[in-house]
Design a protein around this motif. Sequence first.
Motif, PDB file in Angstrom:
ATOM      1  N   SER A   9       9.498  -6.369  -8.874  1.00 55.21           N
ATOM      2  CA  SER A   9      10.385  -7.404  -8.757  1.00 55.21           C
ATOM      3  C   SER A   9      11.810  -6.752  -8.156  1.00 55.21           C
ATOM      4  O   SER A   9      12.463  -7.263  -7.167  1.00 55.21           O
ATOM      5  CB  SER A   9      10.795  -8.038  -9.973  1.00 55.21           C
ATOM      6  N   ARG A  10      12.033  -5.384  -8.337  1.00 58.47           N
ATOM      7  CA  ARG A  10      13.231  -4.709  -8.091  1.00 58.47           C
ATOM      8  C   ARG A  10      13.010  -4.417  -6.688  1.00 58.47           C
ATOM      9  O   ARG A  10      13.985  -4.671  -5.793  1.00 58.47           O
ATOM     10  CB  ARG A  10      13.427  -3.462  -8.834  1.00 58.47           C
ATOM     11  N   ARG A  11      11.682  -3.901  -6.214  1.00 57.09           N
ATOM     12  CA  ARG A  11      11.461  -3.593  -5.040  1.00 57.09           C
ATOM     13  C   ARG A  11      11.245  -4.726  -4.048  1.00 57.09           C
ATOM     14  O   ARG A  11      11.968  -4.828  -2.873  1.00 57.09           O
ATOM     15  CB  ARG A  11      10.142  -2.808  -4.808  1.00 57.09           C
ATOM     16  N   GLU A  12      10.927  -5.947  -4.574  1.00 59.88           N
ATOM     17  CA  GLU A  12      10.937  -7.223  -3.782  1.00 59.88           C
ATOM     18  C   GLU A  12      12.241  -7.579  -3.295  1.00 59.88           C
ATOM     19  O   GLU A  12      12.364  -7.745  -2.207  1.00 59.88           O
ATOM     20  CB  GLU A  12      10.059  -8.165  -4.374  1.00 59.88           C
ATOM     21  N   THR A  13      12.978  -7.349  -4.284  1.00 58.70           N
ATOM     22  CA  THR A  13      14.491  -8.067  -4.016  1.00 58.70           C
ATOM     23  C   THR A  13      15.109  -7.102  -3.038  1.00 58.70           C
ATOM     24  O   THR A  13      15.723  -7.684  -2.030  1.00 58.70           O
ATOM     25  CB  THR A  13      15.279  -7.872  -5.304  1.00 58.70           C
ATOM     26  N   ARG A  14      15.055  -5.929  -3.125  1.00 61.43           N
ATOM     27  CA  ARG A  14      15.628  -5.044  -1.974  1.00 61.43           C
ATOM     28  C   ARG A  14      15.055  -5.076  -0.729  1.00 61.43           C
ATOM     29  O   ARG A  14      15.652  -5.205   0.434  1.00 61.43           O
ATOM     30  CB  ARG A  14      15.749  -3.463  -2.481  1.00 61.43           C
ATOM     31  N   LEU A  15      13.472  -5.316  -0.666  1.00 67.93           N
ATOM     32  CA  LEU A  15      12.994  -5.410   0.566  1.00 67.93           C
ATOM     33  C   LEU A  15      13.590  -6.616   1.250  1.00 67.93           C
ATOM     34  O   LEU A  15      13.812  -6.678   2.282  1.00 67.93           O
ATOM     35  CB  LEU A  15      11.424  -5.359   0.143  1.00 67.93           C
ATOM     36  N   ALA A  28      11.792  -1.901   6.201  1.00 68.92           N
ATOM     37  CA  ALA A  28      12.206  -2.431   5.020  1.00 68.92           C
ATOM     38  C   ALA A  28      11.378  -1.804   3.992  1.00 68.92           C
ATOM     39  O   ALA A  28      11.622  -1.232   2.690  1.00 68.92           O
ATOM     40  CB  ALA A  28      12.310  -3.822   4.681  1.00 68.92           C
ATOM     41  N   ALA A  29       9.875  -1.866   4.033  1.00 70.24           N
ATOM     42  CA  ALA A  29       8.887  -1.269   3.305  1.00 70.24           C
ATOM     43  C   ALA A  29       9.142   0.036   3.045  1.00 70.24           C
ATOM     44  O   ALA A  29       8.901   0.546   1.831  1.00 70.24           O
ATOM     45  CB  ALA A  29       7.553  -1.511   3.703  1.00 70.24           C
ATOM     46  N   ARG A  30       9.347   0.761   4.129  1.00 65.06           N
ATOM     47  CA  ARG A  30       9.606   2.282   3.971  1.00 65.06           C
ATOM     48  C   ARG A  30      10.806   2.600   3.108  1.00 65.06           C
ATOM     49  O   ARG A  30      10.813   3.501   2.498  1.00 65.06           O
ATOM     50  CB  ARG A  30       9.752   2.809   5.334  1.00 65.06           C
ATOM     51  N   ALA A  31      11.864   1.783   3.254  1.00 65.67           N
ATOM     52  CA  ALA A  31      13.111   1.810   2.250  1.00 65.67           C
ATOM     53  C   ALA A  31      12.759   1.855   0.932  1.00 65.67           C
ATOM     54  O   ALA A  31      13.494   2.436  -0.012  1.00 65.67           O
ATOM     55  CB  ALA A  31      14.199   1.207   3.135  1.00 65.67           C
ATOM     56  N   VAL A  32      11.571   1.125   0.411  1.00 66.64           N
ATOM     57  CA  VAL A  32      11.513   0.775  -0.677  1.00 66.64           C
ATOM     58  C   VAL A  32      10.268   1.801  -1.299  1.00 66.64           C
ATOM     59  O   VAL A  32       9.438   1.231  -2.287  1.00 66.64           O
ATOM     60  CB  VAL A  32      11.306  -0.735  -1.276  1.00 66.64           C
ATOM     61  N   GLN A  33       9.810   2.349  -0.273  1.00 67.79           N
ATOM     62  CA  GLN A  33       8.684   3.435  -0.692  1.00 67.79           C
ATOM     63  C   GLN A  33       7.281   2.727  -0.852  1.00 67.79           C
ATOM     64  O   GLN A  33       6.522   2.939  -1.645  1.00 67.79           O
ATOM     65  CB  GLN A  33       8.985   4.227  -2.010  1.00 67.79           C
ATOM     66  N   LEU A  34       7.204   1.605   0.165  1.00 67.20           N
ATOM     67  CA  LEU A  34       5.889   1.020   0.305  1.00 67.20           C
ATOM     68  C   LEU A  34       5.381   1.017   1.551  1.00 67.20           C
ATOM     69  O   LEU A  34       6.181   1.219   2.631  1.00 67.20           O
ATOM     70  CB  LEU A  34       5.926  -0.550  -0.160  1.00 67.20           C
ATOM     71  N   SER A  35       4.098   0.510   1.693  1.00 66.78           N
ATOM     72  CA  SER A  35       3.758   0.525   3.416  1.00 66.78           C
ATOM     73  C   SER A  35       3.708  -0.932   3.643  1.00 66.78           C
ATOM     74  O   SER A  35       3.789  -1.737   2.958  1.00 66.78           O
ATOM     75  CB  SER A  35       2.006   1.158   3.235  1.00 66.78           C
ATOM     76  N   ARG A  36       3.703  -0.845   5.007  1.00 66.78           N
ATOM     77  CA  ARG A  36       3.694  -2.342   5.593  1.00 66.78           C
ATOM     78  C   ARG A  36       2.434  -3.129   5.263  1.00 66.78           C
ATOM     79  O   ARG A  36       2.482  -4.138   4.850  1.00 66.78           O
ATOM     80  CB  ARG A  36       3.573  -2.280   7.074  1.00 66.78           C
ATOM     81  N   TRP A  37       1.247  -2.350   4.850  1.00 62.10           N
ATOM     82  CA  TRP A  37       0.088  -2.978   4.535  1.00 62.10           C
ATOM     83  C   TRP A  37       0.248  -3.708   3.228  1.00 62.10           C
ATOM     84  O   TRP A  37      -0.111  -4.969   2.810  1.00 62.10           O
ATOM     85  CB  TRP A  37      -1.029  -2.047   4.492  1.00 62.10           C
ATOM     86  N   THR A  38       0.874  -2.861   2.317  1.00 62.60           N
ATOM     87  CA  THR A  38       1.166  -3.434   0.955  1.00 62.60           C
ATOM     88  C   THR A  38       1.907  -4.635   1.013  1.00 62.60           C
ATOM     89  O   THR A  38       1.583  -5.801   0.168  1.00 62.60           O
ATOM     90  CB  THR A  38       1.799  -2.251   0.172  1.00 62.60           C
ATOM     91  N   VAL A  39       3.093  -4.468   1.711  1.00 63.99           N
ATOM     92  CA  VAL A  39       3.805  -5.996   1.905  1.00 63.99           C
ATOM     93  C   VAL A  39       3.120  -6.935   2.408  1.00 63.99           C
ATOM     94  O   VAL A  39       3.169  -8.350   1.734  1.00 63.99           O
ATOM     95  CB  VAL A  39       4.972  -5.467   2.531  1.00 63.99           C
ATOM     96  N   SER A  40       2.421  -6.873   3.552  1.00 67.77           N
ATOM     97  CA  SER A  40       1.552  -7.888   4.160  1.00 67.77           C
ATOM     98  C   SER A  40       0.586  -8.506   3.253  1.00 67.77           C
ATOM     99  O   SER A  40       0.238  -9.859   3.201  1.00 67.77           O
ATOM    100  CB  SER A  40       0.930  -7.285   5.290  1.00 67.77           C
ATOM    101  N   ARG A  41      -0.084  -7.600   2.404  1.00 63.83           N
ATOM    102  CA  ARG A  41      -1.270  -7.974   1.486  1.00 63.83           C
ATOM    103  C   ARG A  41      -0.584  -8.790   0.542  1.00 63.83           C
ATOM    104  O   ARG A  41      -0.964 -10.055  -0.008  1.00 63.83           O
ATOM    105  CB  ARG A  41      -1.889  -6.804   0.933  1.00 63.83           C
ATOM    106  N   HIS A  42       0.587  -8.555  -0.056  1.00 66.25           N
ATOM    107  CA  HIS A  42       1.307  -9.241  -1.118  1.00 66.25           C
ATOM    108  C   HIS A  42       1.769 -10.555  -0.582  1.00 66.25           C
ATOM    109  O   HIS A  42       1.506 -11.680  -1.247  1.00 66.25           O
ATOM    110  CB  HIS A  42       2.433  -8.473  -1.717  1.00 66.25           C
ATOM    111  N   ALA A  43       2.031 -10.680   0.579  1.00 66.07           N
ATOM    112  CA  ALA A  43       2.436 -11.935   1.302  1.00 66.07           C
ATOM    113  C   ALA A  43       1.392 -12.904   1.503  1.00 66.07           C
ATOM    114  O   ALA A  43       1.497 -14.037   1.313  1.00 66.07           O
ATOM    115  CB  ALA A  43       3.432 -11.708   2.355  1.00 66.07           C
ATOM    116  N   GLN A  44       0.155 -12.312   1.730  1.00 66.86           N
ATOM    117  CA  GLN A  44      -1.130 -13.070   1.841  1.00 66.86           C
ATOM    118  C   GLN A  44      -1.517 -13.580   0.558  1.00 66.86           C
ATOM    119  O   GLN A  44      -2.210 -14.880   0.649  1.00 66.86           O
ATOM    120  CB  GLN A  44      -2.078 -12.277   2.568  1.00 66.86           C
ATOM    121  N   GLN A  45      -1.400 -12.925  -0.682  1.00 62.80           N
ATOM    122  CA  GLN A  45      -1.823 -13.229  -2.098  1.00 62.80           C
ATOM    123  C   GLN A  45      -0.920 -14.118  -2.608  1.00 62.80           C
ATOM    124  O   GLN A  45      -1.260 -14.769  -3.459  1.00 62.80           O
ATOM    125  CB  GLN A  45      -2.013 -12.079  -2.727  1.00 62.80           C
TER     126      GLN A  45
END
Length: 102
Positions: A9-15, A28-45
């Motif tokens: 939730s903290r990463r999501e808020t900052r993203l 934004a994903a890189r800034a919160v230490q995530l991959s673009r793929w992780t963010v896209s997958r989360h958005a799909q789910q």
Amino acid sequence: MSAPLKLTSRRETRLLELVALGANVTEAARAVQLSRWTVSRHAQQDPVFAARLDAARELATSANSQTDPAPDDDWLAAAKFLESEHPDRWALPDLPLDVGVG
């Protein structure tokens, strides 16, 4: 190899804050230490997250259109806009008044 980081939730808020400020999802994903793929997958789910991400993108788009610095041919207005909106990068440095006095 370590496991991929999760979208807490903290990463999501900052993203979402970064996207609303104008960063693209990859930045934004890189800034919160995530991959673009992780963010896209989360958005799909997660449709709620997807809606929040879309709202952040719209906020950035509307903010950019409201702060149009100047017509394309007015370089001076554009320079003043950059100086006022991003002084850390575009403002002229303060020069000491005693330069060349001596």
